[in-house]
Design a protein around this motif. Structure first.
Motif, PDB file in Angstrom:
ATOM      1  N   MET A   1       0.837  -1.166   0.000  1.00 31.15           N
ATOM      2  CA  MET A   1       0.000   0.000   0.000  1.00 31.15           C
ATOM      3  C   MET A   1       0.890   1.241   0.000  1.00 31.15           C
ATOM      4  SD  MET A   1      -2.822   1.267   2.796  1.00 31.15           S
ATOM      5  CE  MET A   1      -3.974   0.009   2.349  1.00 31.15           C
ATOM      6  N   ALA A   2       0.571   2.181  -0.854  1.00 30.85           N
ATOM      7  CA  ALA A   2       1.343   3.410  -0.961  1.00 30.85           C
ATOM      8  C   ALA A   2       1.111   4.301   0.257  1.00 30.85           C
ATOM      9  CB  ALA A   2       0.966   4.160  -2.227  1.00 30.85           C
ATOM     10  N   LYS A   3       2.168   4.988   0.641  1.00 34.01           N
ATOM     11  CA  LYS A   3       2.085   5.915   1.764  1.00 34.01           C
ATOM     12  C   LYS A   3       2.469   7.309   1.298  1.00 34.01           C
ATOM     13  CE  LYS A   3       2.867   3.025   5.772  1.00 34.01           C
ATOM     14  NZ  LYS A   3       3.667   2.915   6.995  1.00 34.01           N
ATOM     15  N   TYR A   4       2.170   8.273   2.132  1.00 32.97           N
ATOM     16  CA  TYR A   4       2.480   9.666   1.851  1.00 32.97           C
ATOM     17  C   TYR A   4       3.221  10.251   3.040  1.00 32.97           C
ATOM     18  CZ  TYR A   4      -1.103   8.615  -1.525  1.00 32.97           C
ATOM     19  OH  TYR A   4      -1.826   8.010  -2.519  1.00 32.97           O
ATOM     20  N   LEU A   5       4.059  11.233   2.763  1.00 32.58           N
ATOM     21  CA  LEU A   5       4.809  11.916   3.817  1.00 32.58           C
ATOM     22  C   LEU A   5       4.237  13.311   4.007  1.00 32.58           C
ATOM     23  CD1 LEU A   5       8.446  10.927   2.863  1.00 32.58           C
ATOM     24  CD2 LEU A   5       7.110  10.088   4.791  1.00 32.58           C
ATOM     25  N   TYR A   6       4.135  13.704   5.275  1.00 30.52           N
ATOM     26  CA  TYR A   6       3.575  15.009   5.605  1.00 30.52           C
ATOM     27  C   TYR A   6       4.474  15.750   6.581  1.00 30.52           C
ATOM     28  CZ  TYR A   6      -0.635  12.890   3.694  1.00 30.52           C
ATOM     29  OH  TYR A   6      -1.532  12.258   2.873  1.00 30.52           O
ATOM     30  N   GLU A   7       4.638  17.036   6.343  1.00 30.20           N
ATOM     31  CA  GLU A   7       5.279  17.919   7.311  1.00 30.20           C
ATOM     32  C   GLU A   7       4.175  18.422   8.230  1.00 30.20           C
ATOM     33  OE1 GLU A   7       6.350  22.516   7.453  1.00 30.20           O
ATOM     34  OE2 GLU A   7       7.336  21.464   5.815  1.00 30.20           O
ATOM     35  N   VAL A   8       4.360  18.244   9.518  1.00 35.62           N
ATOM     36  CA  VAL A   8       3.395  18.722  10.498  1.00 35.62           C
ATOM     37  C   VAL A   8       4.062  19.840  11.290  1.00 35.62           C
ATOM     38  CG1 VAL A   8       1.919  18.107  12.442  1.00 35.62           C
ATOM     39  CG2 VAL A   8       2.359  16.422  10.645  1.00 35.62           C
ATOM     40  N   HIS A   9       3.426  21.010  11.300  1.00 36.69           N
ATOM     41  CA  HIS A   9       3.984  22.178  11.971  1.00 36.69           C
ATOM     42  C   HIS A   9       2.990  22.683  13.005  1.00 36.69           C
ATOM     43  CE1 HIS A   9       4.897  26.548  12.333  1.00 36.69           C
ATOM     44  NE2 HIS A   9       6.107  26.045  12.476  1.00 36.69           N
ATOM     45  N   PHE A  10       3.493  22.957  14.201  1.00 38.90           N
ATOM     46  CA  PHE A  10       2.677  23.463  15.299  1.00 38.90           C
ATOM     47  C   PHE A  10       3.270  24.785  15.767  1.00 38.90           C
ATOM     48  CE2 PHE A  10       0.937  22.925  19.766  1.00 38.90           C
ATOM     49  CZ  PHE A  10      -0.390  23.051  19.391  1.00 38.90           C
ATOM     50  N   VAL A  11       2.538  25.866  15.592  1.00 41.83           N
ATOM     51  CA  VAL A  11       3.030  27.208  15.893  1.00 41.83           C
ATOM     52  C   VAL A  11       3.402  27.336  17.371  1.00 41.83           C
ATOM     53  CG1 VAL A  11       2.391  29.662  15.912  1.00 41.83           C
ATOM     54  CG2 VAL A  11       1.686  28.208  14.020  1.00 41.83           C
ATOM     55  N   ARG A  12       4.532  27.967  17.632  1.00 40.89           N
ATOM     56  CA  ARG A  12       5.106  28.228  18.959  1.00 40.89           C
ATOM     57  C   ARG A  12       5.641  26.976  19.644  1.00 40.89           C
ATOM     58  NH1 ARG A  12       0.194  30.879  19.861  1.00 40.89           N
ATOM     59  NH2 ARG A  12      -0.075  29.726  21.809  1.00 40.89           N
ATOM     60  N   GLY A  13       5.493  25.811  19.076  1.00 37.62           N
ATOM     61  CA  GLY A  13       6.090  24.603  19.636  1.00 37.62           C
ATOM     62  C   GLY A  13       5.808  24.391  21.101  1.00 37.62           C
ATOM     63  N   ARG A  14       6.865  24.217  21.876  1.00 34.20           N
ATOM     64  CA  ARG A  14       6.705  23.941  23.313  1.00 34.20           C
ATOM     65  C   ARG A  14       6.119  25.109  24.082  1.00 34.20           C
ATOM     66  NH1 ARG A  14      12.100  21.040  22.856  1.00 34.20           N
ATOM     67  NH2 ARG A  14      11.480  18.855  22.768  1.00 34.20           N
ATOM     68  N   SER A  15       6.138  26.294  23.508  1.00 34.56           N
ATOM     69  CA  SER A  15       5.540  27.454  24.167  1.00 34.56           C
ATOM     70  C   SER A  15       4.024  27.465  24.022  1.00 34.56           C
ATOM     71  CB  SER A  15       6.094  28.752  23.572  1.00 34.56           C
ATOM     72  OG  SER A  15       7.479  28.823  23.780  1.00 34.56           O
ATOM     73  N   ASN A  16       3.505  26.658  23.138  1.00 29.53           N
ATOM     74  CA  ASN A  16       2.062  26.570  22.944  1.00 29.53           C
ATOM     75  C   ASN A  16       1.460  25.809  24.119  1.00 29.53           C
ATOM     76  OD1 ASN A  16      -0.602  25.768  21.986  1.00 29.53           O
ATOM     77  ND2 ASN A  16       0.112  26.412  19.964  1.00 29.53           N
ATOM     78  N   PRO A  17       0.394  26.330  24.743  1.00 29.24           N
ATOM     79  CA  PRO A  17      -0.177  25.662  25.916  1.00 29.24           C
ATOM     80  C   PRO A  17      -0.708  24.254  25.649  1.00 29.24           C
ATOM     81  CG  PRO A  17      -1.365  27.706  25.408  1.00 29.24           C
ATOM     82  CD  PRO A  17      -0.262  27.578  24.432  1.00 29.24           C
ATOM     83  N   GLU A  18      -0.991  23.930  24.405  1.00 29.85           N
ATOM     84  CA  GLU A  18      -1.512  22.604  24.084  1.00 29.85           C
ATOM     85  C   GLU A  18      -0.466  21.696  23.429  1.00 29.85           C
ATOM     86  OE1 GLU A  18      -6.092  22.603  23.440  1.00 29.85           O
ATOM     87  OE2 GLU A  18      -5.211  24.036  22.028  1.00 29.85           O
ATOM     88  N   HIS A  19       0.807  22.022  23.650  1.00 31.04           N
ATOM     89  CA  HIS A  19       1.882  21.225  23.046  1.00 31.04           C
ATOM     90  C   HIS A  19       1.825  19.767  23.484  1.00 31.04           C
ATOM     91  CE1 HIS A  19       5.988  19.597  22.605  1.00 31.04           C
ATOM     92  NE2 HIS A  19       5.913  20.218  21.437  1.00 31.04           N
ATOM     93  N   ASP A  20       1.451  19.499  24.714  1.00 26.61           N
ATOM     94  CA  ASP A  20       1.405  18.114  25.187  1.00 26.61           C
ATOM     95  C   ASP A  20       0.390  17.287  24.406  1.00 26.61           C
ATOM     96  OD1 ASP A  20      -0.592  19.712  26.434  1.00 26.61           O
ATOM     97  OD2 ASP A  20      -0.865  18.181  27.977  1.00 26.61           O
ATOM     98  N   VAL A  21      -0.726  17.875  24.026  1.00 27.48           N
ATOM     99  CA  VAL A  21      -1.742  17.172  23.223  1.00 27.48           C
ATOM    100  C   VAL A  21      -1.193  16.915  21.824  1.00 27.48           C
ATOM    101  CG1 VAL A  21      -4.070  17.304  22.262  1.00 27.48           C
ATOM    102  CG2 VAL A  21      -3.609  18.212  24.547  1.00 27.48           C
ATOM    103  N   PHE A  22      -0.588  17.942  21.228  1.00 33.74           N
ATOM    104  CA  PHE A  22       0.030  17.808  19.906  1.00 33.74           C
ATOM    105  C   PHE A  22       1.096  16.714  19.914  1.00 33.74           C
ATOM    106  CE2 PHE A  22       3.927  19.054  17.615  1.00 33.74           C
ATOM    107  CZ  PHE A  22       3.504  18.842  16.310  1.00 33.74           C
ATOM    108  N   LEU A  23       1.971  16.756  20.911  1.00 37.47           N
ATOM    109  CA  LEU A  23       3.055  15.786  20.994  1.00 37.47           C
ATOM    110  C   LEU A  23       2.521  14.361  21.128  1.00 37.47           C
ATOM    111  CD1 LEU A  23       6.105  15.377  21.071  1.00 37.47           C
ATOM    112  CD2 LEU A  23       5.998  15.676  23.549  1.00 37.47           C
ATOM    113  N   ARG A  24       1.543  14.159  21.968  1.00 38.55           N
ATOM    114  CA  ARG A  24       0.948  12.833  22.128  1.00 38.55           C
ATOM    115  C   ARG A  24       0.373  12.326  20.792  1.00 38.55           C
ATOM    116  NH1 ARG A  24      -3.497  13.739  25.244  1.00 38.55           N
ATOM    117  NH2 ARG A  24      -4.747  13.699  23.369  1.00 38.55           N
ATOM    118  N   ASN A  25      -0.317  13.194  20.074  1.00 38.68           N
ATOM    119  CA  ASN A  25      -0.937  12.807  18.807  1.00 38.68           C
ATOM    120  C   ASN A  25       0.103  12.412  17.753  1.00 38.68           C
ATOM    121  OD1 ASN A  25      -3.463  13.279  19.876  1.00 38.68           O
ATOM    122  ND2 ASN A  25      -3.661  15.306  18.967  1.00 38.68           N
TER     123      ASN A  25
END
Length: 107
Positions: A1-25
């Motif tokens: 099965m073919a796969k695709y590559l994605y760049e995922v960017h989260f603004v402010r990174g670790r300074s973002n209050p919801e970084h822990d949710v992003f990181l877990r995902n």
């Protein structure tokens, strides 16, 4: 099965209050980063689903920061663009992703 590559960017990174949710995902999606500092705000995700589905998987549980998240497909064109940010991931893609799966949009 073919796969695709994605760049995922989260603004402010670790300074973002919801970084822990992003990181877990993204860790559940086996995200990789091109450096050894860990996932701060930028990573690469390999998946067989489309961009919108990957966005929803990465944004699961984000309440206020969903607009801070972006998912962009990495293709052969974006990897070879002299002004593109995907060049940062070229070594990671060639050594980690390409030998292990079929990515028709990158080869």
């Amino acid at each position: 099965m073919a796969k695709y590559l994605y760049e995922v960017h989260f603004v402010r990174g670790r300074s973002n209050p919801e970084h822990d949710v992003f990181l877990r995902n993204v860790l559940e999606l086996n995200a990789k980063t091109s450096d050894y500092g860990g996932i701060n705000n930028l990573c690469v995700v390999s998946h067989h689903k489309d961009r919108d589905t990957v966005f929803e998987l990465c944004a699961d549980g984000l309440k206020k920061s969903k607009n801070d998240l972006s998912v962009i497909e990495i293709t052969k064109t974006t990897l070879n663009s002299p002004n593109g940010t995907h060049r940062l991931f070229r070594d990671l893609i060639e050594t980690y992703f390409l030998p292990n799966a079929n990515y028709p949009n990158v080869k």
